[in-house]
Design an enzyme around this catalytic site. Structure first.
Site, PDB file in Angstrom:
ATOM      1  N   CYS A 174      -2.463 -17.954  21.803  1.00  0.00           N
ATOM      2  CA  CYS A 174      -2.488 -16.654  22.503  1.00  0.00           C
ATOM      3  C   CYS A 174      -1.360 -15.779  21.956  1.00  0.00           C
ATOM      4  CB  CYS A 174      -2.260 -16.829  23.995  1.00  0.00           C
ATOM      5  SG  CYS A 174      -3.503 -17.829  24.798  1.00  0.00           S
ATOM      6  N   THR A 210       1.855  -4.503   4.410  1.00  0.00           N
ATOM      7  CA  THR A 210       1.759  -4.870   5.827  1.00  0.00           C
ATOM      8  C   THR A 210       1.307  -6.318   6.049  1.00  0.00           C
ATOM      9  OG1 THR A 210      -0.487  -3.986   5.887  1.00  0.00           O
ATOM     10  CG2 THR A 210       1.276  -2.516   6.617  1.00  0.00           C
ATOM     11  N   ASP A 211       0.561  -6.876   5.083  1.00  0.00           N
ATOM     12  CA  ASP A 211      -0.068  -8.187   5.327  1.00  0.00           C
ATOM     13  C   ASP A 211       0.916  -9.278   5.753  1.00  0.00           C
ATOM     14  OD1 ASP A 211      -2.455  -7.031   4.746  1.00  0.00           O
ATOM     15  OD2 ASP A 211      -2.668  -7.902   2.746  1.00  0.00           O
ATOM     16  N   THR A 259       3.645  -9.077  14.973  1.00  0.00           N
ATOM     17  CA  THR A 259       2.473  -9.700  14.348  1.00  0.00           C
ATOM     18  C   THR A 259       1.572  -8.572  13.872  1.00  0.00           C
ATOM     19  OG1 THR A 259       2.579 -11.596  15.825  1.00  0.00           O
ATOM     20  CG2 THR A 259       0.433 -11.137  14.885  1.00  0.00           C
ATOM     21  N   THR A 297       0.810  -1.223   0.000  1.00  0.00           N
ATOM     22  CA  THR A 297       0.000   0.000   0.000  1.00  0.00           C
ATOM     23  C   THR A 297       0.842   1.271   0.000  1.00  0.00           C
ATOM     24  OG1 THR A 297      -1.752  -1.147   1.162  1.00  0.00           O
ATOM     25  CG2 THR A 297      -1.760   1.232   1.362  1.00  0.00           C
ATOM     26  N   SER A 314       1.924  -7.692  -0.688  1.00  0.00           N
ATOM     27  CA  SER A 314       2.690  -8.630   0.139  1.00  0.00           C
ATOM     28  C   SER A 314       1.968  -9.956   0.355  1.00  0.00           C
ATOM     29  CB  SER A 314       3.089  -7.997   1.468  1.00  0.00           C
ATOM     30  OG  SER A 314       2.027  -7.983   2.367  1.00  0.00           O
ATOM     31  N   SER A 315       0.700 -10.043  -0.038  1.00  0.00           N
ATOM     32  CA  SER A 315       0.015 -11.345   0.019  1.00  0.00           C
ATOM     33  C   SER A 315       0.654 -12.310  -0.980  1.00  0.00           C
ATOM     34  CB  SER A 315      -1.463 -11.193  -0.306  1.00  0.00           C
ATOM     35  OG  SER A 315      -2.025 -10.260   0.555  1.00  0.00           O
TER      36      SER A 315
END
Ligand code: ASP
Length: 360
Positions: free
Chosen positions: A283, A93-94, A170, A17, A62-63
């Site tokens: 988690c 960012t993905d 993450t 992006t 980035s996918s």
């Protein structure tokens, strides 16, 4: 390792992006070329650094990022390592957390900053977060400590005022500007009026050890997420993948799984066949402790390896690297339980890193 008087910074533009602008005719977002970057971010010229840039061809969302792209980026850094003092990677960012994790393992003993950044809004948009992310990343890549050495000689993600260790991050937000979090390790720096670094949290590379890039990755790795009601046929199908070498098992809480004899048997069989299974919790915060409950102990007894407080991105890419190196299974097991480059909270990787309690 050569350090230049005036910092030489290399920007590696991969897509995402951040590099997009609206096509005035169609209204669709498209990647703009490298030549237009300086025009769109004229502020870059105010830095007293030598800044060069290159773009991956083709630029990608980035996918579409794959291990071969990580190898390409690692080659670019390795080939220009002596010429530049810092690297800024513009990335979607993905999957940025995967790329940052992979590079942290591939660039062994990196003594210079490798800062990944991107944005939630295209840099050509009025309210973009891209400009701040890019300009601060460049400043961090060029920053030096009192001894004139690089301030942050490690692979990081800079996003929304935080500098985070790359293999601890993450993506957590698809909407807000705070897209990334590092749940189990504190930020390495915060950018406000000035950039406040936390030197005691930053890796100090041993300068006597040479920079050693690794380029081979093996993608025979799968992720298996447990959920209540998970069916035996489903697990059998996934674990039956041809050529399977490693599994990241996303368990509950502190590393627990349902007590089904068929599951324990399957895991034991994998272990007997030399297929590595790593226990990672679903988690975000906290660590795996398989001896804490019977539901975890059964996994330990079936030969499952502890993923500690690693992110999923880090476990997957670490396995890809260790398998790519062609190490024997016992060595991979051992290294998965060792802190290679700050990815898990056990054993300091350098003397200046205090033990960190992930639960605090
Ligand atoms: N789909 C985009 C990418 O990861 C999203 C972004 O850059 O924020 O390339």
């Amino acid at each position: 390792m050569q350090i230049h008087d005036k910092p030489n910074i290399l920007i590696i533009y991969t897509g995402g992006t951040i590099g997009m602008i609206e096509n005035p005719i169609t209204g669709a977002l498209e990647n703009f070329g490298l030549d237009r970057f300086r025009e769109i971010v004229p502020e870059m010229q105010q830095f007293d650094y030598n800044i060069e840039a290159l773009a991956m061809d083709p630029l990608i969302d980035s996918s579409d990022m794959e291990p071969r792209h990580w190898t390409e980026i690692a080659h670019i850094i390795a080939d220009s390592y002596e010429r530049f003092d810092g690297f800024v990677i513009l990335h979607g960012t993905d999957t940025m957390a995967y790329t940052a994790s992979a590079l942290s393992f591939m660039l062994e003993n990196v003594g210079k900053p490798v800062i990944l950044t991107g944005s939630q809004l295209p840099i050509g948009k009025l309210r973009t977060d891209g400009k701040e992310n890019l300009l601060t990343s460049i400043e961090i890549a060029a920053a030096r400590n009192e001894e004139g050495r690089p301030m942050v000689p490690e692979v990081c993600i800079y996003f929304d005022s935080r500098l985070m260790r790359g293999n601890r991050t993450t993506k957590v937000n698809a909407e807000g500007f705070n897209a990334f979090r590092s749940f189990n390790y504190p930020s390495l720096a915060h950018a406000g009026i000035s950039i406040k670094y936390e030197p005691h949290l930053i890796i100090r590379t041993d300068e006597k050890k040479p920079f050693k890039p690794h380029f081979k990755l093996d993608d025979h790795v799968i992720l298996l997420t447990l959920f209540p009601g998970i069916r035996r046929e489903y697990v059998e199908t996934v674990l039956g993948m041809k050529g399977l070498k490693a599994v990241v098992l996303k368990t509950y809480g502190s590393g627990n799984a349902p007590q089904r004899p068929w599951l324990a048997d399957m895991l034991q069989r994998l272990s007997d066949q030399g297929i590595i299974v790593v226990n990672n919790t679903q988690c975000y915060k906290g660590t795996v402790e398989m001896h804490r409950y019977e539901t975890g102990l059964q996994l330990l007894q079936a030969g499952v390896c502890n993923g500690f407080d690693s992110t999923i991105e880090s476990s997957v890419t670490k396995l890809m690297l260790l398998l790519g190196e062609g190490y024997p299974v016992e060595k991979i097991h051992r290294l998965m339980n060792e802190n290679m480059i700050g990815e898990i909270s056990i054993g300091p990787i350098a003397t200046n890193i205090p033990p960190y309690n992930p639960l605090s």
